[in-house]
Enzyme design. Structure first.
Site, mmCIF file in Angstrom:
data_model
loop_
_atom_site.group_PDB
_atom_site.id
_atom_site.type_symbol
_atom_site.label_atom_id
_atom_site.label_comp_id
_atom_site.label_asym_id
_atom_site.label_seq_id
_atom_site.Cartn_x
_atom_site.Cartn_y
_atom_site.Cartn_z
ATOM 1 N N HIS A 45 5.317 57.549 77.436
ATOM 2 C CA HIS A 45 4.568 57.093 78.611
ATOM 3 C C HIS A 45 3.478 56.134 78.143
ATOM 4 C CE1 HIS A 45 5.801 60.408 81.499
ATOM 5 N NE2 HIS A 45 6.069 61.020 80.352
ATOM 6 N N ASN A 91 5.951 63.762 75.810
ATOM 7 C CA ASN A 91 6.077 65.198 76.029
ATOM 8 C C ASN A 91 7.335 65.706 75.339
ATOM 9 O OD1 ASN A 91 3.809 65.579 77.803
ATOM 10 N ND2 ASN A 91 4.976 64.528 79.400
ATOM 11 N N HIS A 151 11.093 59.624 75.681
ATOM 12 C CA HIS A 151 10.388 58.534 76.355
ATOM 13 C C HIS A 151 8.916 58.597 76.001
ATOM 14 C CE1 HIS A 151 10.802 62.019 79.016
ATOM 15 N NE2 HIS A 151 9.600 61.733 79.498
ATOM 16 N N ARG A 177 9.024 50.879 84.938
ATOM 17 C CA ARG A 177 7.902 51.564 85.600
ATOM 18 C C ARG A 177 8.326 52.964 86.040
ATOM 19 N NH1 ARG A 177 3.817 48.013 85.881
ATOM 20 N NH2 ARG A 177 4.428 45.823 85.781
HETATM 21 P P1 5GP Z 1 8.288 63.865 81.323
HETATM 22 O O1 5GP Z 1 7.615 64.951 82.087
HETATM 23 O O2 5GP Z 1 9.711 64.200 80.985
HETATM 24 O O3 5GP Z 1 7.474 63.439 80.113
HETATM 25 O O4 5GP Z 1 8.270 62.596 82.260
HETATM 26 C C1 5GP Z 1 9.369 62.161 82.992
HETATM 27 C C2 5GP Z 1 8.900 61.013 83.833
HETATM 28 O O5 5GP Z 1 10.044 60.375 84.355
HETATM 29 C C3 5GP Z 1 8.047 61.420 85.036
HETATM 30 O O6 5GP Z 1 6.784 60.755 84.956
HETATM 31 C C4 5GP Z 1 8.861 60.985 86.251
HETATM 32 O O7 5GP Z 1 8.079 60.484 87.299
HETATM 33 C C5 5GP Z 1 9.770 59.924 85.656
HETATM 34 N N1 5GP Z 1 11.059 59.780 86.337
HETATM 35 C C6 5GP Z 1 11.908 60.782 86.699
HETATM 36 N N2 5GP Z 1 13.013 60.282 87.266
HETATM 37 C C7 5GP Z 1 12.861 58.924 87.265
HETATM 38 C C8 5GP Z 1 13.683 57.850 87.728
HETATM 39 O O8 5GP Z 1 14.781 58.037 88.262
HETATM 40 N N3 5GP Z 1 13.205 56.595 87.558
HETATM 41 C C9 5GP Z 1 11.987 56.352 86.970
HETATM 42 N N4 5GP Z 1 11.611 55.074 86.862
HETATM 43 N N5 5GP Z 1 11.193 57.347 86.527
HETATM 44 C C10 5GP Z 1 11.621 58.617 86.669
#
Ligand code: 5GP
Length: 122
Positions: A106, A91, A104, A32
């Site tokens: 989402h 992204n 990753h 999550r």
């Molecule tokens: P991005 O912007 O790189 O597509 O999304 C990164 C996502 O990773 C964000 O939605 C953020 O909330 C999540 N995230 C960042 N650090 C952590 C973490 O330590 N644990 C978890 N579970 N999610 C994280």
């Protein structure tokens, strides 16, 4: 861009940082999001070291890609997202505001998600 194994998801994969795990197999880990944007917000990451979708789509083996996609689909089904609907989003890079440099996907769900993206102003 070279893979930096000090990123937060690499630490989660190594078990150095905890996560709220929802699924794991040999190809993928799903957990999550720490800052959920929707009632269900799960991240699915490959076990391999890939910076983003661009890196993964070019460098990962067919087996890794199939394993990852199968895992992501299973996570969505197991979370009950198929019937109501969900969004899968990756992204890559600056314009997409990618924060964590480990690929990753989402998975967003649990409410009406509205339009995919805000239309351009005319
Ligand atoms: P991005 O912007 O790189 O597509 O999304 C990164 C996502 O990773 C964000 O939605 C953020 O909330 C999540 N995230 C960042 N650090 C952590 C973490 O330590 N644990 C978890 N579970 N999610 C994280």
């Amino acid at each position: 861009m070279a893979y930096d194994d000090s990123n937060i998801f690499a630490k989660i994969l190594r078990g150095e940082i905890p996560c709220d795990k929802v699924y794991e197999d040999e190809y993928a880990l799903a957990f999550r999001d720490i800052n959920p944007q929707t009632p269900t917000h799960v991240l699915v990451i490959p076990k391999g070291a890939y910076v983003s979708f661009d890196d993964f789509s070019e460098q990962a083996s067919g087996e890794e890609i199939v394993g990852f996609v199968r895992a992501a689909g299973k996570v969505a089904r197991d979370l009950g997202l198929v019937a109501p609907g969900y969004r899968a989003l990756a992204n890559h890079g600056a314009d997409a505001h990618q924060e964590v440099p480990h690929f990753h996907l989402h998975l967003f769900g649990g409410k009406d998600l509205g339009r995919m993206i805000k239309p351009l102003e005319k």
